[in-house]
Write an enzyme that holds these catalytic residues in place. Sequence first.
Site, PDB file in Angstrom:
ATOM      1  N   CYS A  29      43.372  39.738  54.859  1.00 28.11           N
ATOM      2  CA  CYS A  29      44.107  38.926  55.840  1.00 28.11           C
ATOM      3  C   CYS A  29      43.163  37.984  56.589  1.00 28.11           C
ATOM      4  CB  CYS A  29      44.821  39.875  56.801  1.00 28.11           C
ATOM      5  SG  CYS A  29      45.420  39.137  58.313  1.00 28.11           S
ATOM      6  N   CYS A  32      43.200  38.219  60.382  1.00 25.07           N
ATOM      7  CA  CYS A  32      42.590  39.500  60.776  1.00 25.07           C
ATOM      8  C   CYS A  32      41.068  39.358  60.845  1.00 25.07           C
ATOM      9  CB  CYS A  32      42.955  40.599  59.786  1.00 25.07           C
ATOM     10  SG  CYS A  32      44.720  40.949  59.657  1.00 25.07           S
TER      11      CYS A  32
END
Length: 104
Positions: A29, A32
């Site tokens: 991600c 993230c």
Amino acid sequence: MAIVKATDQSFSAETSEGVVLADFWAPWCGPCKMIAPVLEELDQEMGDKLKIVKIDVDENQETAGKYGVMSIPTLLVLKDGEVVETSVGFKPKEALQELVNKHL
């Protein structure tokens, strides 16, 4: 306090006391990865008042499902084990501080 890596088995124990910022994330991600250094800074600045817990949603789907995590990063603020705030997506440090400070 260092950032704690939690699992399905340890999440409840890690978040049961005090104010905790839980980061639901995954290695693939992009946002993230962007928020990770922000969480490190928060830990350095607020670690005495705030515990930060990271949980990989790919490896710990049970906990992600329990908290209704549909998108990542999802950040939960828990106070004594109860969710008091939810934030989805990347946020700058100042926004995260504001999110957490309401509950300290």
